[in-house]
Design an enzyme around this catalytic site. Structure first.
Site, PDB file in Angstrom:
ATOM      1  N   ASP A  50     -14.405   2.343   1.034  1.00 37.68           N
ATOM      2  CA  ASP A  50     -13.521   0.996   0.821  1.00 37.68           C
ATOM      3  C   ASP A  50     -14.509  -0.079   1.260  1.00 37.68           C
ATOM      4  O   ASP A  50     -15.122  -0.220   2.353  1.00 37.68           O
ATOM      5  CB  ASP A  50     -12.349   1.063   1.850  1.00 37.68           C
ATOM      6  CG  ASP A  50     -11.343  -0.162   1.529  1.00 37.68           C
ATOM      7  OD1 ASP A  50     -10.445  -0.236   0.993  1.00 37.68           O
ATOM      8  OD2 ASP A  50     -11.804  -1.226   2.341  1.00 37.68           O
ATOM      9  N   TYR A  55     -17.343  -8.448   2.053  1.00 34.15           N
ATOM     10  CA  TYR A  55     -18.070  -7.884   3.100  1.00 34.15           C
ATOM     11  C   TYR A  55     -19.462  -7.927   2.762  1.00 34.15           C
ATOM     12  O   TYR A  55     -20.269  -7.639   3.713  1.00 34.15           O
ATOM     13  CB  TYR A  55     -17.829  -6.138   3.031  1.00 34.15           C
ATOM     14  CG  TYR A  55     -16.397  -5.975   3.449  1.00 34.15           C
ATOM     15  CD1 TYR A  55     -15.332  -6.757   4.059  1.00 34.15           C
ATOM     16  CD2 TYR A  55     -15.868  -4.746   3.296  1.00 34.15           C
ATOM     17  CE1 TYR A  55     -14.119  -6.395   3.955  1.00 34.15           C
ATOM     18  CE2 TYR A  55     -14.564  -4.014   3.504  1.00 34.15           C
ATOM     19  CZ  TYR A  55     -13.852  -5.068   3.835  1.00 34.15           C
ATOM     20  OH  TYR A  55     -12.374  -4.700   4.221  1.00 34.15           O
ATOM     21  N   LYS A  84     -12.564  -5.448  -3.343  1.00 34.67           N
ATOM     22  CA  LYS A  84     -11.308  -6.394  -3.257  1.00 34.67           C
ATOM     23  C   LYS A  84     -11.861  -7.858  -3.725  1.00 34.67           C
ATOM     24  O   LYS A  84     -12.936  -8.192  -3.753  1.00 34.67           O
ATOM     25  CB  LYS A  84     -10.784  -6.482  -2.017  1.00 34.67           C
ATOM     26  CG  LYS A  84     -10.826  -5.261  -1.244  1.00 34.67           C
ATOM     27  CD  LYS A  84      -9.974  -5.326   0.210  1.00 34.67           C
ATOM     28  CE  LYS A  84     -10.099  -3.901   0.851  1.00 34.67           C
ATOM     29  NZ  LYS A  84     -11.449  -3.374   1.646  1.00 34.67           N
ATOM     30  N   HIS A 117      -7.710  -9.396  -1.824  1.00 31.47           N
ATOM     31  CA  HIS A 117      -7.873  -9.328  -0.391  1.00 31.47           C
ATOM     32  C   HIS A 117      -6.910  -9.914   0.335  1.00 31.47           C
ATOM     33  O   HIS A 117      -6.639  -9.382   1.331  1.00 31.47           O
ATOM     34  CB  HIS A 117      -8.928  -9.665  -0.093  1.00 31.47           C
ATOM     35  CG  HIS A 117      -9.937  -9.156   0.879  1.00 31.47           C
ATOM     36  ND1 HIS A 117     -11.377  -8.872   1.089  1.00 31.47           N
ATOM     37  CD2 HIS A 117      -9.405  -8.570   2.160  1.00 31.47           C
ATOM     38  CE1 HIS A 117     -11.548  -8.566   2.165  1.00 31.47           C
ATOM     39  NE2 HIS A 117     -10.593  -8.279   2.821  1.00 31.47           N
TER      40      HIS A 117
END
Ligand code: A2P
Length: 290
Positions: A50, A55, A84, A117
């Site tokens: 994930d 990120y 996301k 997200h």
């Protein structure tokens, strides 16, 4: 729920199979840290990773997955990848461009699961519902084109899901929210599940907070398991899909060994009601400063 191993799957509402535990990668630094942890996870049997555009580690993760496939002959279809849509990219055309960029960074032709997200970006705070509807329309089209195998939400509360459903022709398959001991988000989980969504749990170890909890330590002793294992087993027995993050190989292995014991109902309740773990409550999406 009778999972026996990491590769056992939940089935999403569209029939897509999703491995019952995934590796979380939030706060895994781009570069060697993310590459090494994803490669180590795959080497140790994980088949579900994930990540998120936000990120900043999609490229390293793409490299690790590609190298693992090349070195072991594992088919791409055996690995489940989630990413996301970031807040700045909400909107019809921007969602399509963002997905293309994620595909490129992850070096893949398709994403297994694509999530919005956050429901209420700072940039679109006065028109968030319209923006979610636009993004969702783009995601439905990408889904129909086969570029995404499943679509869903993250951090959405009932008040965000309702307007999205009005605009949607395909229902979301997942809601990824923070679920850990003492923060069970029962109402939102029930609401999402009743709409056919699977609950994925991010920060299932309470971002490390559970390791300071005496009650969890006692339970770990009772079951002759570690605190992390009891915690993740609890999440799984709740019917959720936990996404624990670790960059240490020995911890990745530890976190995956949760299929050979079962928590008693009484202890399930005890963990749900744990107190003292509220220092990092799930953020209110309508007040997030991003
Ligand atoms: P690290 O990455 O250094 O292993 P969450 O998944 O709830 O966000 O929690 C992640 C935090 O818990 C990280 O700080 C991670 O550190 C740590 N962690 C993950 N697995 C374990 C484990 N089995 N034992 C102790 N700490 C762990």
């Amino acid at each position: 729920m009778n999972f026996k191993k990491l590769t056992d799957c939940y089935e999403l509402s569209n029939g897509v199979k999703i491995p019952c535990l995934g590796l979380g990668t939030w706060q895994s630094a781009d570069g060697k840290e993310s590459y090494d942890s994803v490669y180590a996870a795959l080497k140790n049997g994980y088949r579900h990773i994930d990540t998120a555009t936000a990120y900043g580690n999609e490229e390293s993760i793409g490299n690790a997955v590609c190298d693992f496939i090349k070195n072991t002959g594992t088919p791409r279809q055996d690995i489940f990848i989630t990413t996301k849509l970031w807040n700045d990219d909400h909107g019809y055309q921007t969602t399509k461009s963002a997905l293309e960029l994620s595909l490129k960074k992850l070096k893949t032709d398709y994403i297994d699961l694509y999530l919005i997200h956050w429901p209420n970006p700072l940039k679109f705070r006065d028109c968030w519902a319209e923006k979610n509807a636009e993004s969702w329309q783009a995601m439905e089209e990408l889904y129909k084109e086969g570029k995404i195998r499943a679509i869903g939400l993250s951090n959405f509360c009932e008040r965000h899901i309702k307007p999205l459903l009005k605009a949607a022709s395909i229902k979301p398959m997942v809601n990824q929210i923070k679920v850990c001991p003492g923060q069970i988000q029962q109402e939102l989980s029930n609401y999402s599940r009743n709409l056919g969504m699977l609950i994925e749990s991010y920060s299932p170890l309470g971002r490390g907070e559970i390791f300071k909890n005496d009650e969890m330590a006692l339970l770990a002793k009772k079951y002759s398991r570690t605190v992390a294992q009891v915690c993740l087993r609890w999440n799984l027995q709740c019917g959720n899909l936990p996404l624990p993050k670790s960059t240490k190989e020995e911890r990745l292995i530890e976190n995956s060994q949760i299929f050979d014991f079962e928590l008693e109902q009484e202890d399930m309740q005890k963990i749900a009601n744990l107190s003292g773990l509220e220092t990092q409550l799930a953020r209110n999406p309508d007040e997030a400063p991003f």
